[in-house]
Design a protein around this motif. Structure first.
Motif, PDB file in Angstrom:
ATOM      1  N   UNK A  37      -0.278  -1.325  -4.412  1.00  0.00           N
ATOM      2  CA  UNK A  37       0.724  -1.003  -3.401  1.00  0.00           C
ATOM      3  C   UNK A  37       1.295   0.376  -3.703  1.00  0.00           C
ATOM      4  N   UNK A  38       1.251   1.273  -2.721  1.00  0.00           N
ATOM      5  CA  UNK A  38       1.862   2.593  -2.834  1.00  0.00           C
ATOM      6  C   UNK A  38       2.965   2.720  -1.790  1.00  0.00           C
ATOM      7  N   UNK A  39       4.163   3.084  -2.221  1.00  0.00           N
ATOM      8  CA  UNK A  39       5.308   3.224  -1.324  1.00  0.00           C
ATOM      9  C   UNK A  39       5.692   4.696  -1.211  1.00  0.00           C
ATOM     10  N   UNK A  40       5.955   5.142   0.000  1.00  0.00           N
ATOM     11  CA  UNK A  40       6.314   6.533   0.272  1.00  0.00           C
ATOM     12  C   UNK A  40       7.691   6.539   0.931  1.00  0.00           C
ATOM     13  N   UNK A  41       8.713   6.773   0.117  1.00  0.00           N
ATOM     14  CA  UNK A  41      10.101   6.650   0.567  1.00  0.00           C
ATOM     15  C   UNK A  41      10.421   7.635   1.685  1.00  0.00           C
ATOM     16  N   UNK A  42      10.033   8.884   1.522  1.00  0.00           N
ATOM     17  CA  UNK A  42      10.374   9.896   2.519  1.00  0.00           C
ATOM     18  C   UNK A  42       9.727   9.603   3.875  1.00  0.00           C
ATOM     19  N   UNK A  43       8.461   9.179   3.856  1.00  0.00           N
ATOM     20  CA  UNK A  43       7.759   8.877   5.105  1.00  0.00           C
ATOM     21  C   UNK A  43       8.037   7.463   5.606  1.00  0.00           C
TER      22      UNK A  43
END
Length: 241
Positions: A37-43
């Motif tokens: 799982x990869x999370x991209x806070x800004x996007x």
């Protein structure tokens, strides 16, 4: 049964802080088949890799109290979607189901079907010969390849059990390529033999190509001017899953 290869799925999820990310990762860690799982806070995006079906991932994300929008699955030209609607007259909120299809290998496609608002029972899911839904299931031309393959027709996907609460789901592995399905229709019917154009228990929709991972970067719809989240509220109000 062939072993299902891993694939990637991308979701838009409201993420406000590292706490949101930890909550999401904890929820997804309990879903069988998720490898990474990869999370991209800004996007405000989450990329999930594994063998878990999109509906299972969506359900797990919503259990955290957050909504989510699927933004892409698999590699380019390997995903499709079908909105399943009842065509009986005088119905409100005709959307009763959604099918997501992802090709994960050569002639190897996951068919992920979710239904709601139906009478309890067993329903037959099938791919039809054409995409003409002007008269509901009656104009779809019959089950794909039924004439040439008999009981082995690839268009016969399987059966879905709808509970007493009116919901049902199934995840099927089919020996089909996505390119073979685009423009055809899918039918969900309580009868494998008879398809009624005015039967509110029969659902039908056209299979359309959908985005692969990182292919859909739309934030605002150029037609309506609405954001993807405003569109999401509108769609759920119409019965979309």
């Amino acid at each position: 049964m062939r072993e299902r290869p891993p694939f990637k799925t991308l979701f838009a999820v409201p993420l406000h802080c590292e706490g949101c990310i930890n909550s999401v990762k904890n929820a997804l860690s309990r879903v069988e088949g998720i490898l990474n799982v990869n999370c991209y806070l800004e996007q405000q995006l989450i990329e999930v890799e594994g063998t878990a079906a999109p509906s299972k991932i969506s359900a797990s994300l919503r259990e955290t109290g957050k909504d989510c929008i699927l933004r892409g699955s698999g590699s380019p030209n390997s995903a499709a979607v079908c909105i399943l609607e009842a065509h009986a007259p005088n119905l409100e909120n005709t959307v009763r189901g959604l099918a997501r299809l992802v090709e994960v290998g050569p002639d190897f496609t996951i068919v992920d079907i979710s239904l709601k608002g139906l009478k309890p029972g067993i329903y037959q899911a099938s791919i039809q010969q054409n995409g003409d839904i002007s008269r509901g299931a009656a104009s779809t031309g019959g089950v794909w390849e039924e004439d040439t393959r008999g009981n082995e027709a690839r268009g016969k996907l399987g059966q879905v059990q709808v509970s007493n609460e009116g919901s049902g789901s199934i995840i099927l592995d089919a020996s089909i390529a996505i390119w073979e399905l685009i423009g055809r229709s899918m039918v969900i019917s309580p009868s494998a033999e008879l398809l009624h154009q005015d039967d509110e228990a029969t659902l039908v929709g056209v299979i359309a190509r959908s985005a692969g991972v990182w292919e859909n970067d739309k934030i605002v719809c150029s037609c309506s001017g609405k954001t993807v989240w405003e569109e999401r509220v509108e769609q759920t109000g119409k019965g979309m899953l």
